[in-house]
Design an enzyme around this catalytic site. Sequence first.
Site, short mmCIF file in Angstrom:
data_model
loop_
_atom_site.label_atom_id
_atom_site.label_comp_id
_atom_site.label_asym_id
_atom_site.label_seq_id
_atom_site.Cartn_x
_atom_site.Cartn_y
_atom_site.Cartn_z
N SER A 40 -28.15 -11.38 43.96
CA SER A 40 -29.27 -11.73 44.87
C SER A 40 -30.34 -10.69 45.25
O SER A 40 -29.82 -9.46 45.43
CB SER A 40 -28.82 -12.38 46.25
OG SER A 40 -29.71 -12.81 47.25
N ILE A 90 -37.00 -4.19 50.89
CA ILE A 90 -38.07 -5.36 50.81
C ILE A 90 -38.06 -6.00 51.93
O ILE A 90 -39.01 -6.66 52.33
CB ILE A 90 -37.55 -6.21 49.53
CG1 ILE A 90 -37.37 -5.61 48.30
CG2 ILE A 90 -38.34 -7.56 49.50
CD1 ILE A 90 -38.70 -4.79 47.68
N LEU A 92 -36.19 -8.83 52.69
CA LEU A 92 -35.94 -10.30 52.37
C LEU A 92 -37.10 -11.03 52.45
O LEU A 92 -37.14 -12.22 52.79
CB LEU A 92 -35.03 -10.81 53.58
CG LEU A 92 -33.64 -10.12 53.57
CD1 LEU A 92 -32.65 -10.55 54.50
CD2 LEU A 92 -32.87 -10.42 52.28
N ASN A 118 -28.50 -17.47 48.48
CA ASN A 118 -28.25 -16.64 49.24
C ASN A 118 -28.91 -16.91 50.67
O ASN A 118 -30.32 -17.30 50.68
CB ASN A 118 -28.54 -15.04 48.91
CG ASN A 118 -28.20 -13.88 49.65
OD1 ASN A 118 -29.06 -13.74 50.61
ND2 ASN A 118 -27.34 -13.36 49.56
N CYS A 149 -27.45 -7.24 54.94
CA CYS A 149 -28.50 -6.66 54.48
C CYS A 149 -28.89 -5.48 55.42
O CYS A 149 -29.10 -5.71 56.57
CB CYS A 149 -29.64 -7.48 54.37
SG CYS A 149 -31.36 -7.01 53.98
#
Length: 324
Positions: A40, A90, A92, A118, A149
């Site tokens: 992902s 990033i 998300l 994800n 994350c």
Amino acid sequence: MTFFPKAAESSSLHKMDTTDLSLNVNIGGIRMRNPVMTASGTFGYGSEYADFVDLNRLGAVVVKGVTSAPWPGNPMDRIMETPSGMLNAIGLQNVGVDGFISEKLPYLKDFDVPVIVNVCGKTVEEYLIVVEKLSEVDSVAGVELNISCPNLDCGGMSFGVDATLAHHLVKAVRAKTHLPLLVKLSPNVTDITEIARAVEDAGTDALSAINTLLGMAIDAETRKPELANVTGGLSGPAIKPVALRLVWEVYKSVSIPIVGMGGVMNATDAVEFFIAGASAVAVGTANFVNPQASMEVIEGISDYLEKMDISSVKELVGSLKVDN
């Protein structure tokens, strides 16, 4: 990017047998023609790589993180090369679950490949909103809960470093969906097996190990961070030794399948993860360097099984030989 050489192109890629029974695996109820998935966040929503990869030959497509509402992500700069790897922050960025279902998922319906989504959130309620909507869509094969994350200011990662919170989240999600459930574990913890056992007890069907390692980079001349977010997730070959060790530790602690990831660049890397205890692998950072990396990994695994006279990839799982 040039931090590692491109894998040698296989002249037999077009001959790959997508029904090779020696490669078939079942990951928490998701039946896959081979044990190679996409990681992902490295494969977009699938369509971005369709010109380079035959999606039908993959074991599964794992799309980038999806949230209850669209997220803009972190400010630039958000990605940079490091020795033997890559840092990303990033944040998300994604179109949100409604946008994913209406705009992105229809494209994937035309392919004969399991689609795993994800799922990210900052609260239990946000995770539940996404999972419940995905559970109503026939073309979603499974859900991967991203509790690890490292690029968010709140939520997400907080679940991944606390066994109690992780158990509570997974138990709540498990009660709301019939879909096979994977949980993506964070390496940024003292004892990953504690988290693994907690989410197994809460009802997850499989585990993804590992997410990125928290890192940072500094510009020595300006004395400023290279990433606008200051810190980011380190991926690529640099983290493979850590990932292998954590997969091995988790394998000894749980009884559910593990998807190994973290520096899978070629078939040898994948085989090492199988030996450590993974039942499947996910190709991530390699996609940025060589868009056909996943195809070459699949081909290479098949070649390895034939060379070693092994009838099924399942025979490799957890076969590490340790002298006592």
